[in-house]
Design a protein around this motif. Sequence first.
Motif, PDB file in Angstrom:
ATOM      1  N   MET A 120       1.034  10.771 -28.950  1.00 23.61           N
ATOM      2  CA  MET A 120       1.729  11.596 -29.927  1.00 23.61           C
ATOM      3  C   MET A 120       2.753  12.532 -29.268  1.00 23.61           C
ATOM      4  O   MET A 120       3.746  12.898 -29.879  1.00 23.61           O
ATOM      5  CB  MET A 120       0.716  12.422 -30.732  1.00 23.61           C
ATOM      6  N   LYS A 121       2.483  12.903 -28.018  1.00 17.43           N
ATOM      7  CA  LYS A 121       3.381  13.786 -27.284  1.00 17.43           C
ATOM      8  C   LYS A 121       3.350  13.352 -25.809  1.00 17.43           C
ATOM      9  O   LYS A 121       2.678  13.942 -24.979  1.00 17.43           O
ATOM     10  CB  LYS A 121       2.937  15.246 -27.418  1.00 17.43           C
ATOM     11  N   PRO A 122       4.066  12.251 -25.498  1.00 14.26           N
ATOM     12  CA  PRO A 122       3.904  11.601 -24.197  1.00 14.26           C
ATOM     13  C   PRO A 122       4.412  12.373 -22.991  1.00 14.26           C
ATOM     14  O   PRO A 122       3.980  12.115 -21.867  1.00 14.26           O
ATOM     15  CB  PRO A 122       4.678  10.288 -24.366  1.00 14.26           C
ATOM     16  N   ILE A 123       5.319  13.323 -23.203  1.00 17.68           N
ATOM     17  CA  ILE A 123       5.899  14.083 -22.089  1.00 17.68           C
ATOM     18  C   ILE A 123       5.566  15.558 -22.265  1.00 17.68           C
ATOM     19  O   ILE A 123       5.742  16.116 -23.356  1.00 17.68           O
ATOM     20  CB  ILE A 123       7.425  13.899 -22.023  1.00 17.68           C
ATOM     21  N   TYR A 124       5.076  16.194 -21.207  1.00 18.37           N
ATOM     22  CA  TYR A 124       4.772  17.621 -21.283  1.00 18.37           C
ATOM     23  C   TYR A 124       6.033  18.439 -21.560  1.00 18.37           C
ATOM     24  O   TYR A 124       7.141  18.061 -21.161  1.00 18.37           O
ATOM     25  CB  TYR A 124       4.188  18.107 -19.956  1.00 18.37           C
ATOM     26  N   ASP A 125       5.860  19.592 -22.210  1.00 19.27           N
ATOM     27  CA  ASP A 125       6.957  20.542 -22.316  1.00 19.27           C
ATOM     28  C   ASP A 125       7.451  20.889 -20.919  1.00 19.27           C
ATOM     29  O   ASP A 125       6.664  20.964 -19.963  1.00 19.27           O
ATOM     30  CB  ASP A 125       6.488  21.814 -23.025  1.00 19.27           C
ATOM     31  N   ILE A 126       8.737  21.116 -20.797  1.00 19.52           N
ATOM     32  CA  ILE A 126       9.331  21.292 -19.472  1.00 19.52           C
ATOM     33  C   ILE A 126       8.732  22.475 -18.715  1.00 19.52           C
ATOM     34  O   ILE A 126       8.503  22.393 -17.498  1.00 19.52           O
ATOM     35  CB  ILE A 126      10.866  21.406 -19.580  1.00 19.52           C
ATOM     36  N   ALA A 127       8.433  23.566 -19.403  1.00 20.90           N
ATOM     37  CA  ALA A 127       7.875  24.733 -18.711  1.00 20.90           C
ATOM     38  C   ALA A 127       6.496  24.420 -18.153  1.00 20.90           C
ATOM     39  O   ALA A 127       6.181  24.778 -17.005  1.00 20.90           O
ATOM     40  CB  ALA A 127       7.804  25.921 -19.664  1.00 20.90           C
ATOM     41  N   HIS A 128       5.669  23.746 -18.942  1.00 19.27           N
ATOM     42  CA  HIS A 128       4.329  23.384 -18.476  1.00 19.27           C
ATOM     43  C   HIS A 128       4.415  22.364 -17.346  1.00 19.27           C
ATOM     44  O   HIS A 128       3.685  22.460 -16.348  1.00 19.27           O
ATOM     45  CB  HIS A 128       3.505  22.828 -19.633  1.00 19.27           C
ATOM     46  N   ALA A 129       5.332  21.401 -17.496  1.00 18.52           N
ATOM     47  CA  ALA A 129       5.501  20.397 -16.448  1.00 18.52           C
ATOM     48  C   ALA A 129       5.920  21.050 -15.130  1.00 18.52           C
ATOM     49  O   ALA A 129       5.430  20.683 -14.049  1.00 18.52           O
ATOM     50  CB  ALA A 129       6.534  19.365 -16.883  1.00 18.52           C
ATOM     51  N   ALA A 130       6.815  22.029 -15.209  1.00 15.99           N
ATOM     52  CA  ALA A 130       7.256  22.725 -14.001  1.00 15.99           C
ATOM     53  C   ALA A 130       6.119  23.541 -13.392  1.00 15.99           C
ATOM     54  O   ALA A 130       5.979  23.616 -12.159  1.00 15.99           O
ATOM     55  CB  ALA A 130       8.445  23.631 -14.321  1.00 15.99           C
ATOM     56  N   ASP A 131       5.280  24.143 -14.214  1.00 11.19           N
ATOM     57  CA  ASP A 131       4.121  24.886 -13.708  1.00 11.19           C
ATOM     58  C   ASP A 131       3.182  23.956 -12.943  1.00 11.19           C
ATOM     59  O   ASP A 131       2.595  24.360 -11.922  1.00 11.19           O
ATOM     60  CB  ASP A 131       3.366  25.546 -14.857  1.00 11.19           C
ATOM     61  N   ARG A 132       3.039  22.747 -13.419  1.00 11.91           N
ATOM     62  CA  ARG A 132       2.168  21.784 -12.752  1.00 11.91           C
ATOM     63  C   ARG A 132       2.732  21.408 -11.384  1.00 11.91           C
ATOM     64  O   ARG A 132       2.002  21.305 -10.394  1.00 11.91           O
ATOM     65  CB  ARG A 132       1.993  20.547 -13.633  1.00 11.91           C
ATOM     66  N   ILE A 133       4.049  21.215 -11.311  1.00 15.02           N
ATOM     67  CA  ILE A 133       4.685  20.915 -10.029  1.00 15.02           C
ATOM     68  C   ILE A 133       4.591  22.112  -9.096  1.00 15.02           C
ATOM     69  O   ILE A 133       4.339  21.969  -7.882  1.00 15.02           O
ATOM     70  CB  ILE A 133       6.154  20.504 -10.245  1.00 15.02           C
ATOM     71  N   ARG A 134       4.763  23.306  -9.641  1.00 15.51           N
ATOM     72  CA  ARG A 134       4.682  24.520  -8.822  1.00 15.51           C
ATOM     73  C   ARG A 134       3.299  24.655  -8.185  1.00 15.51           C
ATOM     74  O   ARG A 134       3.179  24.962  -6.991  1.00 15.51           O
ATOM     75  CB  ARG A 134       5.006  25.745  -9.678  1.00 15.51           C
ATOM     76  N   ALA A 135       2.259  24.403  -8.961  1.00 11.77           N
ATOM     77  CA  ALA A 135       0.899  24.490  -8.426  1.00 11.77           C
ATOM     78  C   ALA A 135       0.669  23.430  -7.355  1.00 11.77           C
ATOM     79  O   ALA A 135       0.048  23.701  -6.315  1.00 11.77           O
ATOM     80  CB  ALA A 135      -0.113  24.336  -9.558  1.00 11.77           C
ATOM     81  N   ALA A 136       1.195  22.224  -7.593  1.00 10.26           N
ATOM     82  CA  ALA A 136       1.053  21.157  -6.600  1.00 10.26           C
ATOM     83  C   ALA A 136       1.801  21.509  -5.319  1.00 10.26           C
ATOM     84  O   ALA A 136       1.306  21.285  -4.198  1.00 10.26           O
ATOM     85  CB  ALA A 136       1.567  19.842  -7.173  1.00 10.26           C
ATOM     86  N   ALA A 137       3.004  22.072  -5.462  1.00 12.96           N
ATOM     87  CA  ALA A 137       3.793  22.448  -4.296  1.00 12.96           C
ATOM     88  C   ALA A 137       3.122  23.553  -3.497  1.00 12.96           C
ATOM     89  O   ALA A 137       3.117  23.533  -2.248  1.00 12.96           O
ATOM     90  CB  ALA A 137       5.191  22.895  -4.737  1.00 12.96           C
ATOM     91  N   GLU A 138       2.544  24.518  -4.185  1.00  9.94           N
ATOM     92  CA  GLU A 138       1.842  25.597  -3.489  1.00  9.94           C
ATOM     93  C   GLU A 138       0.642  25.056  -2.730  1.00  9.94           C
ATOM     94  O   GLU A 138       0.347  25.498  -1.604  1.00  9.94           O
ATOM     95  CB  GLU A 138       1.426  26.659  -4.495  1.00  9.94           C
ATOM     96  N   ALA A 139      -0.064  24.091  -3.316  1.00 10.79           N
ATOM     97  CA  ALA A 139      -1.195  23.470  -2.619  1.00 10.79           C
ATOM     98  C   ALA A 139      -0.709  22.716  -1.389  1.00 10.79           C
ATOM     99  O   ALA A 139      -1.323  22.765  -0.315  1.00 10.79           O
ATOM    100  CB  ALA A 139      -1.947  22.538  -3.561  1.00 10.79           C
TER     101      ALA A 139
END
Length: 274
Positions: A120-139
Amino acid sequence: MISQAEKAAVFAGLHKQGCFVIPNPWDRGSARLLAALGFHALTTTSAGYARSLGVADYNAGRDHVLAHIRDLATATDLPLAADLENGFGHDPETCAGTIRLSAEAGLVGGSIEDASGDDMKPIYDIAHAADRIRAAAEAAKTLDFPFMLVARCENYLHGRRDLNDTIARLQAYQDAGADVLYAPGISTAEDIGAVCRAVDRPVNVLGGLGPHPLSVAELAALGVRRVSLGSLLHSQAMTAFVRAAEQVKAGGFGFVPGLIPGSEIDQLLEAGEA
């Protein structure tokens, strides 16, 4: 075998030396064959691996994928990256945990995509998607070796052929700390060139797409730094398998004369061994 830190340094260096091809094995044997054929790095295929288990893409699960990474990381001396799907969870903390666990399993790079798995909503909202990348990058930055984090925008694989949104997402993921940017599904010189000009990180492209697939040299001329194959090699192998089985079912063995001799395959496997 060379150390993980040495592999990581080699892998990071490849992204600074022009355009290279990073093919996608799905088991130890295919990894060793690719190593013997002279490739400089490998990355997993989520679809190829899942299908080798007898399940559809995205159905292998994180535990199976981590076990797969541990297996491939010891199969050759080449740097190994992985398709880590959407980080195996919606929240940023899960993405960060996946990066840490995959590094412990032997990776020196990996991708996190912005596909949610929700029809129903296959792509995350851009802000949430960026937060996920930010957390991965920090790790990734807490590791004691360079880990090449790839941020994937999945728009084109989900029927959202919106180049402007794709570029905006890749720019947001770049700002969030991604080392490499990837929008699987873009295939024209115009779109690929536009993406490469819009960001200042290495761009990965899925090769072989479109009615007239661009060559590695043509992709390099557009500014692409890395070309992966996704599940294409696995699909090619399975296509040959099915077609040969169909011949046998029909009573024939026409595929046999075109086979690579088993002794040659054995030699390649030995040459590609870690």
